[in-house]
Design a protein around this motif. Structure first.
Motif, PDB file in Angstrom:
ATOM      1  N   UNK A   1       0.845  -1.188   0.000  1.00 26.66           N
ATOM      2  CA  UNK A   1       0.000   0.000   0.000  1.00 26.66           C
ATOM      3  C   UNK A   1       0.887   1.248   0.000  1.00 26.66           C
ATOM      4  N   UNK A   2       0.619   2.161  -0.894  1.00 24.93           N
ATOM      5  CA  UNK A   2       1.380   3.399  -0.997  1.00 24.93           C
ATOM      6  C   UNK A   2       0.906   4.360   0.084  1.00 24.93           C
ATOM      7  N   UNK A   3       1.866   4.995   0.772  1.00 25.39           N
ATOM      8  CA  UNK A   3       1.502   5.967   1.802  1.00 25.39           C
ATOM      9  C   UNK A   3       1.061   7.261   1.145  1.00 25.39           C
ATOM     10  N   UNK A   4      -0.231   7.526   1.196  1.00 22.91           N
ATOM     11  CA  UNK A   4      -0.781   8.751   0.621  1.00 22.91           C
ATOM     12  C   UNK A   4      -0.704   9.862   1.650  1.00 22.91           C
ATOM     13  N   UNK A   5      -0.560  11.080   1.173  1.00 23.18           N
ATOM     14  CA  UNK A   5      -0.506  12.236   2.068  1.00 23.18           C
ATOM     15  C   UNK A   5      -1.856  12.472   2.704  1.00 23.18           C
ATOM     16  N   UNK A   6      -1.825  12.748   4.010  1.00 26.45           N
ATOM     17  CA  UNK A   6      -3.069  13.099   4.692  1.00 26.45           C
ATOM     18  C   UNK A   6      -3.303  14.594   4.542  1.00 26.45           C
ATOM     19  N   UNK A   7      -4.489  15.040   4.926  1.00 23.26           N
ATOM     20  CA  UNK A   7      -4.827  16.455   4.809  1.00 23.26           C
ATOM     21  C   UNK A   7      -3.802  17.305   5.546  1.00 23.26           C
ATOM     22  N   UNK A   8      -3.723  18.572   5.177  1.00 26.04           N
ATOM     23  CA  UNK A   8      -2.754  19.475   5.801  1.00 26.04           C
ATOM     24  C   UNK A   8      -3.478  20.687   6.385  1.00 26.04           C
ATOM     25  N   UNK A   9      -2.719  21.530   7.060  1.00 33.65           N
ATOM     26  CA  UNK A   9      -3.285  22.724   7.700  1.00 33.65           C
ATOM     27  C   UNK A   9      -4.039  23.598   6.707  1.00 33.65           C
ATOM     28  N   UNK A  21     -18.950  23.100  29.400  1.00 29.00           N
ATOM     29  CA  UNK A  21     -18.582  22.522  30.694  1.00 29.00           C
ATOM     30  C   UNK A  21     -17.219  23.035  31.174  1.00 29.00           C
ATOM     31  N   UNK A  22     -17.009  24.335  31.002  1.00 30.36           N
ATOM     32  CA  UNK A  22     -15.792  24.973  31.478  1.00 30.36           C
ATOM     33  C   UNK A  22     -14.570  24.783  30.599  1.00 30.36           C
ATOM     34  N   UNK A  23     -14.726  24.142  29.455  1.00 29.65           N
ATOM     35  CA  UNK A  23     -13.602  23.905  28.548  1.00 29.65           C
ATOM     36  C   UNK A  23     -13.731  24.743  27.287  1.00 29.65           C
ATOM     37  N   UNK A  24     -12.605  25.243  26.830  1.00 31.92           N
ATOM     38  CA  UNK A  24     -12.549  25.966  25.563  1.00 31.92           C
ATOM     39  C   UNK A  24     -12.512  24.930  24.445  1.00 31.92           C
ATOM     40  N   UNK A  25     -13.446  25.046  23.499  1.00 30.74           N
ATOM     41  CA  UNK A  25     -13.548  24.075  22.420  1.00 30.74           C
ATOM     42  C   UNK A  25     -13.624  24.798  21.076  1.00 30.74           C
ATOM     43  N   UNK A  26     -13.264  24.064  20.041  1.00 33.88           N
ATOM     44  CA  UNK A  26     -13.255  24.623  18.688  1.00 33.88           C
ATOM     45  C   UNK A  26     -13.890  23.640  17.722  1.00 33.88           C
ATOM     46  N   UNK A  27     -14.540  24.203  16.705  1.00 32.34           N
ATOM     47  CA  UNK A  27     -15.029  23.413  15.578  1.00 32.34           C
ATOM     48  C   UNK A  27     -14.126  23.751  14.394  1.00 32.34           C
ATOM     49  N   UNK A  28     -13.545  22.710  13.821  1.00 33.41           N
ATOM     50  CA  UNK A  28     -12.607  22.877  12.713  1.00 33.41           C
ATOM     51  C   UNK A  28     -13.193  22.169  11.499  1.00 33.41           C
ATOM     52  N   UNK A  29     -13.343  22.906  10.406  1.00 35.06           N
ATOM     53  CA  UNK A  29     -13.946  22.399   9.175  1.00 35.06           C
ATOM     54  C   UNK A  29     -12.875  22.028   8.165  1.00 35.06           C
ATOM     55  N   UNK A  30     -13.099  20.906   7.462  1.00 31.79           N
ATOM     56  CA  UNK A  30     -12.268  20.541   6.317  1.00 31.79           C
ATOM     57  C   UNK A  30     -12.878  21.266   5.129  1.00 31.79           C
ATOM     58  N   UNK A  65     -10.024  13.223   0.018  1.00 29.99           N
ATOM     59  CA  UNK A  65     -10.595  14.551   0.191  1.00 29.99           C
ATOM     60  C   UNK A  65     -11.087  15.114  -1.138  1.00 29.99           C
ATOM     61  N   UNK A  66     -10.333  14.935  -2.191  1.00 35.59           N
ATOM     62  CA  UNK A  66     -10.758  15.414  -3.504  1.00 35.59           C
ATOM     63  C   UNK A  66     -12.032  14.711  -3.963  1.00 35.59           C
ATOM     64  N   UNK A  67     -12.150  13.422  -3.696  1.00 34.87           N
ATOM     65  CA  UNK A  67     -13.371  12.687  -4.046  1.00 34.87           C
ATOM     66  C   UNK A  67     -14.568  13.243  -3.275  1.00 34.87           C
ATOM     67  N   UNK A  68     -14.377  13.505  -1.991  1.00 33.18           N
ATOM     68  CA  UNK A  68     -15.454  14.071  -1.179  1.00 33.18           C
ATOM     69  C   UNK A  68     -15.872  15.448  -1.676  1.00 33.18           C
ATOM     70  N   UNK A  69     -14.908  16.258  -2.069  1.00 31.98           N
ATOM     71  CA  UNK A  69     -15.223  17.596  -2.581  1.00 31.98           C
ATOM     72  C   UNK A  69     -16.026  17.513  -3.875  1.00 31.98           C
TER      73      UNK A  69
END
Length: 75
Positions: A1-9, A21-30, A65-69
């Motif tokens: 299996x070829x190691x494909x690049x995962x998503x980046x910043x 509940x007292x925690x700072x949280x974030x929603x991060x979108x692809x 990711x490209x297929x999903x887009x």
């Protein structure tokens, strides 16, 4: 299996910061998809790093990711 690049910043954007509940949280979108990762973090940078860790664990590659887009654009 070829190691494909995962998503980046460059594929991620913080869409919301909130407190739960007292925690700072974030929603991060692809960008170009409906994928949103919720993480607990102390800053946007940390949130993006944690989201990258999660996405690499599920092996969301650039190729997948490209297929999903394409699917998202066609709907």
């Amino acid at each position: 299996m070829v190691n494909a690049r995962v998503v980046s910043k460059k594929d991620l954007i913080v869409v919301e910061k909130y407190f739960f509940l007292g925690s700072e949280r974030y929603r991060v979108n692809v960008t170009g998809t409906n994928i949103v990762v919720n993480v607990r973090a102390g800053s946007e940078e940390e949130a993006v790093e944690k989201a990258l860790e999660i996405l690499s664990k599920i092996r969301l590659t650039d190729q997948a990711l490209e297929k999903l887009r394409k699917i998202s654009r066609n709907q």
